[in-house]
Design an enzyme around this catalytic site. Structure first.
Site, short mmCIF file in Angstrom:
data_model
loop_
_atom_site.label_atom_id
_atom_site.label_comp_id
_atom_site.label_asym_id
_atom_site.label_seq_id
_atom_site.Cartn_x
_atom_site.Cartn_y
_atom_site.Cartn_z
N ARG A 28 0.82 -1.22 0.00
CA ARG A 28 0.00 0.00 0.00
C ARG A 28 0.86 1.28 0.00
NH1 ARG A 28 -4.13 -0.32 4.63
NH2 ARG A 28 -4.30 -2.50 4.04
N ARG A 32 -3.06 6.94 1.05
CA ARG A 32 -3.48 8.13 1.81
C ARG A 32 -2.41 8.81 2.64
NH1 ARG A 32 -8.39 6.89 5.36
NH2 ARG A 32 -7.81 4.70 5.10
N ARG A 41 -6.63 12.66 -5.18
CA ARG A 41 -7.90 12.03 -4.80
C ARG A 41 -9.06 13.04 -4.85
NH1 ARG A 41 -11.41 9.76 -4.49
NH2 ARG A 41 -12.28 8.09 -3.24
N ASP A 78 -7.72 -2.41 -6.23
CA ASP A 78 -8.23 -2.89 -4.94
C ASP A 78 -8.76 -4.32 -5.10
OD1 ASP A 78 -8.54 -2.52 -2.23
OD2 ASP A 78 -10.58 -1.74 -2.40
N TYR A 154 -15.26 -10.81 0.70
CA TYR A 154 -15.89 -9.54 0.36
C TYR A 154 -17.20 -9.77 -0.39
CZ TYR A 154 -11.64 -7.10 1.74
OH TYR A 154 -10.60 -6.60 2.47
#
Lengths: 348, 348
Positions: A28, A32, A41, A78, A154
């Site tokens: 990752r 962010r 973003r 993702d 998921y």
């Protein structure tokens, strides 16, 4: 037949070579904690649009390479994208992560269609092509996908969940039905990764982020076997493209995981003791990991010491330096810079 | 000196005896899956009041014994009570679990006071006394507490948390300061358990529910050592009261855990493979576990088969049959009844 030897550090390590200093990248690493990511973003629409817009996704993939000089870039995408591409409605709500219309029975599988996969994921392949073009010569490009079990959680839960209870009940109570979902996913994920390789990915990582939630008696069927099936499909076409498997939380199942799945390298979570990993995992090939992401948040002497321990204990064999899990948003930039500096400066 | 041998099945198994059939109880056997619990819960005030009202807490502890005939009762209480008793404000909000005013520095420790512990926990000891009085002769009473690391995560995060990030940062970044919290908790928890034993608990279980979140290099310091310290304190006064340690998610750290902590028995989570546990854990004494709670929800053939596997592989040595984690609210009552029947009817 002669085979050209890889020259990029990442590929040399993944092929089993012990290097003077290991290559370093961070799970990752695009995300962010980076101000340039947060800035971009705000310009993109939804998170899903960001993933499906090659120009932006390529830019996000490249940001950490420019800033920190990592030895590898990893495609920005993702885990649930493959579910979306099979036809399951996927949405991202702010601060909530992925939300999907749950698939909970064999009947629900009729909503999924492998034929939609490549058209829907075409922008992701385009992202890979753009990044491959743009990367410096010595930086490798890693493609990635979730493993079938993790993607299934998921899909069945309808998003993230603390205990994957509904998925486990399906897997345990109706294994034949659940096997159909896992088989479909194994095929879809293998096809997805093959296309990433065609587009320029030089290695791929398969994330089984929720492997640790599997009851022991089901670990082989829902983690090892689907991952092994994907590796076989990839190797049949691209025998020289290394596969990194990440069965997070696998505990003692990490022993022999490369042999049982055919993966070239195994990514270790932070709970795996280094000496144990040297003995039970690294003897089969390259290991990757496993600094705790919170140590990177703390920085300072704790980070220096823990990084050095990993280098001392696993750096005498094939190693890719990494975290044990994804980098967290609270991570200070200067800690990342210092970590990269320490790994690159290690002289054994 | 002669020592009378225990006659209750649970105590015989915990002392290392291999029995014709193992004793059975289930973690969180008193709770929301029981209609009589839900009924009583509507009469009690807050969850905290329920824990601190001996009449009600004793009744809740006894409910599953009456219904299912388990071989052991476990005190009804909750892990963060010890933090509350040290003076940290604790509250339960519906559906949210415990909420605490976070303790995040050595300075914050001044708010905690070991002297408040026993006065505040007196109702819990009274609950133990009442249950000990009321239990059938062949049913053992287990006291319990959270382990220091796990209780610390609640205290530092201010409740449950997905990653225990703040606690880990304190532990990794300021180990000397964090050690003071752990030491305080080790003392408090040992005192809490001693009083439970005085009140009639015949065995105790120490729950390190978040042991699996510890980075490998910190496992010894924050899990093994505090638990070992508690065991030493208990054994100094009550050498014959068995201690069950439950380092949930410990993975390969389960190997030798009884030896390294001095615990009599080790409770296995559902991810621990049975053959591995027989070789690496049961050789040191009794093991407990480890049916996945979701298998109990499913019931039927899957439950029968998985239960039988545990009995076949671990039942030839000292075993307490249990789940790998707490029973979940969705569990059908008849599955529990059938499970108990199967274990009690096992003839090897």
């Amino acid at each position: 037949m002669t085979k050209s030897k890889p020259s990029k550090l990442l590929l040399r390590a993944l092929s089993g070579e012990t290097l003077t200093r290991p290559p370093v990248w961070l799970m990752r690493q695009a995300g962010r904690y980076l101000p340039e990511y947060r800035e971009l973003r705000t310009r993109a629409g939804s998170f899903l649009e960001l993933c499906y817009t090659p120009e932006l996704a390529a830019e996000v993939t490249l940001q950490p390479i420019r800033r920190f000089g990592f030895d590898a870039a990893i495609l920005f995408a993702d885990l649930p994208l493959v579910a979306d591409a099979l036809g399951q409605k996927l949405d991202y709500r702010d601060g909530e992560g992925p939300v999907l219309e749950p698939v909970r029975s064999v009947g629900d599988l009729a909503r999924l269609d492998l034929a939609r996969l490549h058209p829907r994921l075409a922008p992701v392949y385009e992202t890979v092509r753009r990044v491959a073009q743009a990367l410096p010569n010595d930086v490798a490009l890693i493609g990635f996908a979730g493993a079938p079990w993790t993607v299934a959680t998921y899909m069945v839960e309808g998003g993230g969940s603390p205990d994957h209870a509904i998925t486990k009940r399906w897997a345990l109570g109706d294994p034949e039905g659940f096997q159909r979902l896992i088989d479909l996913l194994s095929d879809a994920i293998a096809q997805y990764l093959l296309k990433q390789i065609e587009a320029g990915a030089e290695a791929v990582q398969v994330f089984d982020s929720w492997a640790g939630a599997l009851p022991a008696s089901d670990f082989r069927r829902w983690c090892i076997e689907p991952v092994a099936r994907i590796v076989r499909t990839l190797k049949a076409q691209y025998p020289d493209v290394p596969v990194i498997a990440f069965p997070r939380g696998a505990g003692m199942h990490y022993a022999g995981f490369a042999r049982s799945t055919g993966a070239d390298a195994v990514s270790l979570d932070s709970a795996v003791p280094l000496e144990w990993a040297r003995e039970h995992v690294q003897r089969d090939g390259c290991v990757q990991g496993n600094l705790d992401p919170q140590v990177l948040v703390i920085g300072g002497e704790a980070m220096r010491r823990e990084t050095d321990r990993i280098l001392q204990i696993l750096g005498r064999g094939p190693l890719v330096f990494n975290l044990g899990h994804g980098i967290v948003p609270a991570t200070p930039l200067e800690h990342v810079a210092r970590l990269v500096e320490q790994v690159k400066g290690w002289t054994g």
